[in-house]
Enzyme design. Structure first.
Site, PDB file in Angstrom:
ATOM      1  NE  ARG A  89     -12.161   1.265   1.195  1.00  0.00           N
ATOM      2  CZ  ARG A  89     -11.114   1.962   1.622  1.00  0.00           C
ATOM      3  NH1 ARG A  89      -9.897   1.614   1.286  1.00  0.00           N
ATOM      4  NH2 ARG A  89     -11.293   2.993   2.412  1.00  0.00           N
ATOM      5  CG  ASP A 133      -2.282   0.688   0.970  1.00  0.00           C
ATOM      6  OD1 ASP A 133      -2.250   1.940   1.025  1.00  0.00           O
ATOM      7  OD2 ASP A 133      -3.338   0.060   0.733  1.00  0.00           O
ATOM      8  CG  ASP A 134       0.449   6.074   0.618  1.00  0.00           C
ATOM      9  OD1 ASP A 134       1.486   6.287  -0.025  1.00  0.00           O
ATOM     10  OD2 ASP A 134      -0.376   6.963   0.905  1.00  0.00           O
ATOM     11  CG  ASP A 167      -9.234   4.877   5.102  1.00  0.00           C
ATOM     12  OD1 ASP A 167      -9.787   4.849   3.988  1.00  0.00           O
ATOM     13  OD2 ASP A 167      -8.071   5.267   5.276  1.00  0.00           O
ATOM     14  CG  ASP A 202      -6.194   6.318  -1.793  1.00  0.00           C
ATOM     15  OD1 ASP A 202      -7.385   6.640  -1.707  1.00  0.00           O
ATOM     16  OD2 ASP A 202      -5.486   6.033  -0.803  1.00  0.00           O
ATOM     17  CE  LYS A 231      -6.220   1.207  -0.956  1.00  0.00           C
ATOM     18  NZ  LYS A 231      -6.007   0.683   0.421  1.00  0.00           N
ATOM     19  CD1 TRP A 268     -11.429   6.269   0.643  1.00  0.00           C
ATOM     20  CD2 TRP A 268     -11.785   8.238  -0.379  1.00  0.00           C
ATOM     21  NE1 TRP A 268     -10.216   6.788   0.299  1.00  0.00           N
ATOM     22  CE2 TRP A 268     -10.401   7.986  -0.324  1.00  0.00           C
ATOM     23  CE3 TRP A 268     -12.238   9.406  -0.983  1.00  0.00           C
ATOM     24  CZ2 TRP A 268      -9.468   8.874  -0.857  1.00  0.00           C
ATOM     25  CZ3 TRP A 268     -11.317  10.298  -1.504  1.00  0.00           C
ATOM     26  CH2 TRP A 268      -9.956  10.028  -1.430  1.00  0.00           C
TER      27      TRP A 268
HETATM   28  C1  GAL Z   1      -6.680   5.924   2.083  1.00  0.00           C
HETATM   29  C2  GAL Z   1      -7.191   4.536   1.738  1.00  0.00           C
HETATM   30  C3  GAL Z   1      -6.513   3.562   2.667  1.00  0.00           C
HETATM   31  C4  GAL Z   1      -5.002   3.633   2.463  1.00  0.00           C
HETATM   32  C5  GAL Z   1      -4.514   5.052   2.638  1.00  0.00           C
HETATM   33  C6  GAL Z   1      -3.062   5.226   2.228  1.00  0.00           C
HETATM   34  O1  GAL Z   1      -7.263   6.869   1.268  1.00  0.00           O
HETATM   35  O2  GAL Z   1      -8.580   4.499   1.889  1.00  0.00           O
HETATM   36  O3  GAL Z   1      -6.995   2.265   2.450  1.00  0.00           O
HETATM   37  O4  GAL Z   1      -4.664   3.147   1.189  1.00  0.00           O
HETATM   38  O5  GAL Z   1      -5.274   5.977   1.884  1.00  0.00           O
HETATM   39  O6  GAL Z   1      -2.593   6.521   2.447  1.00  0.00           O
END
Ligand code: GAL
Length: 529
Positions: A211, A65-66, A215, A153, A151, A196
């Site tokens: 999604r 992920d990030d 979160d 965002d 994924k 989201w």
């Molecule tokens: C949010 C996302 C999370 C995660 C996060 C990373 O926007 O909904 O699941 O990926 O960013 O910064």
């Protein structure tokens, strides 16, 4: 990706059916580590997943992920990786994941910065999103490094979570990204849209999952809120496309009962199952739950259906149901879900489950068979608890009630205010059947409501009764299959019933409702069998 299978029927005949991708299962770094990830951490988690045998029950994706970003090369614009978290870049990590027989996932943003840049002060992650780099980054991710999943965002494209003041259209951004993925020549990459909220029915042509909520966090209120926001989204899942209820918080700080509900409902809803805890310190009871193959089978069922609400009690407990294996068949999955803070007995009759000849059910959590003697499936369910069964009858009872909240809305979206955009939406109304109605149908012909699965056993004429309520003018337009519109006058205010006799074909029919004026709230349709 969908695979066409030819199934031999008899020596001279063959039918083709489609086997779709089932929901993504695996592990993702965000819930436990946020941006504090590294190459060794990701590889250790991948190793642990295999050592624990989680791959053998379906968990195959390791998603970064990030947190891996390291800016861009100033002259070429090439994406760079974090100098201390991933000093050798991502390729060795992905090669390691692939060497274990697993698939690798990555994360990016539809705009210029990532969410971690904005919310987690990951200052290096600025200008690293896909905006203006669609082709360059997709080539890097999918052709050069070999990722299998992404994924995407949205913070960087949303003026409020970015360092710029302008915002983009989600549909434009995700379509451009989807096209860039396709242009790499890879047709097996799974795209997850992270906006989201349910983004709109366009997303079905662009992504494999999306999604539907903000979160998740490892608290019961968060799990309950996400379940609640997904209860009426079943029309938008199926055929290899899934509502994503977010990564799992199982094995962190929820109680055992809550962990069980969280996992069981994600399975019932065919949400992706991405484990979010540290696999190197997993408790035995967590491993047991994550490896419950009877629950996983609901999630990975080839129909890929999301359960819908079959019954809502006055105490606000739910019965959720979905078909297994065959649409309109005799095998169904049933969840008795108690989101409240008190214990309740939750009951449902075989008839309410549209089944005849039910004598037994399988408890998919206790792994036991139970006898059903009186045609009632019933269990005492503790607060925050869920019990899940598979149940088989000898015959499927034709359905006569079609709730509006189980219908497909062609313009449905949750990003913008539906009143401002003139798009239909689901709306709680206590006096309505099922406690829900559909509001705001009409204005344009395409802003309709569709029951796409109206089943009858014989060709013939059937009376349809439509229960509506609330202020309306003009005519409701009723379309059956591709026939011309039938006009139903709807003036008035209170609950009222509109009827029309129509021709239905044996098998599946589509009944569509549009409006020439202000449509009433639509509650349900009864097909008089
Ligand atoms: C949010 C996302 C999370 C995660 C996060 C990373 O926007 O909904 O699941 O990926 O960013 O910064």
């Amino acid at each position: 990706m969908r695979i066409k299978l030819l199934l031999p029927l008899a020596a001279s005949a063959a039918i083709s059916v489609y086997a779709y991708d089932t929901p993504t299962m695996g592990w993702s770094s965000w819930n436990t580590y946020r941006v504090n990830i590294s190459d060794s951490l990701i590889m250790k988690q991948a190793d642990a997943l295999v050592e624990l045998g989680l791959d053998s029950v379906g968990y195959r994706y390791i998603n970064i992920d990030d947190g891996y970003f390291g800016g861009r090369d100033k002259s070429s614009g090439r994406l760079l990786f974090h100098p201390t978290r991933f000093p050798s870049g991502l390729k060795p990590v992905v090669d390691h994941i692939h060497s274990l027989g697993l698939k690798a996932g990555i994360y990016s943003d539809a705009g210029a910065n990532t969410c971690g840049n904005f919310w987690d002060n990951d200052t290096i992650a600025r200008g690293v999103g896909l905006l203006g780099h669609e082709e360059q980054d997709c080539n890097l991710f999918f052709k050069e490094i070999g990722f299998d999943f992404i994924k995407v965002d949205y913070c960087g494209a949303d003026g409020r979570q970015s360092h710029q003041i302008y915002a983009y259209e989600p549909r434009d951004r995700y379509t451009a990204i989807s096209n860039a993925i396709k242009a790499t020549g890879r047709d097996d990459v799974r795209l997850n849209v992270c906006r989201w909220n349910y983004p709109g029915t366009w997303v079905n042509d662009v992504a494999t999952s999306w999604r539907t909520t903000g979160d998740i966090s490892p608290r019961w209120e968060s799990v309950k809120r996400i379940i609640n926001e997904n209860l009426y989204l079943s029309p938008y899942a199926g055929g290899g496309r899934y509502n994503d209820m977010d990564m799992l918080e199982v094995g962190r700080t929820l109680s055992a009962e809550e962990d069980q509900t969280h996992f069981a409902i994600w399975c019932m809803m065919s949400s992706p199952l991405l484990i979010g805890c540290d696999l190197t310190t997993l408790r035995p009871e967590t491993l047991n739950l994550l490896k419950n193959t009877e629950l996983i089978a609901l999630n990975q069922d080839q129909l890929g259906l999301q359960a819908h609400v079959a019954k809502l009690s006055p105490e606000n407990t739910y019965v959720l149901v979905k078909d297994l294996g065959e649409k309109w068949g005799t095998r169904r999955a049933v969840a008795l879900y108690n989101p409240t803070d008190s214990a309740y007995t939750i009951s449902v009759t075989a008839e309410e489950l549209e089944l005849e000849g039910v004598t037994a059910a399988r408890d998919l959590i206790a792994h036991t068979d139970i006898n059903i003697t009186d045609g009632v499936l019933s269990a005492a369910v503790p607060p925050h608890g869920t019990r899940v069964y598979s149940i088989t009858g000898t015959r499927r009872i034709p359905r006569s009630i079609y709730e509006a909240e189980q219908a497909y809305l062609s313009s449905y979206q949750e990003i913008y205010d539906p009143i401002a955009t003139g798009t239909a939406f689901y709306f709680p109304l206590e006096s309505a059947s099922g406690g829900m109605v559909v509001a705001n149908v009409g204005h344009t012909p395409s802003n309709d409501l569709q029951w796409r699965d109206v089943r009858v056993d014989c060709d013939g004429e059937y009376r349809l009764d439509l229960d509506v309520t609330g202020k309306a003018d003009g005519n409701l337009l009723l379309f059956v299959n591709n026939e011309a519109a039938i006009k139903l006058p709807v003036e008035g205010e209170g609950p009222r019933r509109l009827s029309s006799t129509v021709r239905l074909n044996k098998g599946t029919n589509t009944v569509r409702i549009a409006s020439t004026g202000t449509a009433p709230y639509i509650d349900r349709m009864t097909v008089n069998l």
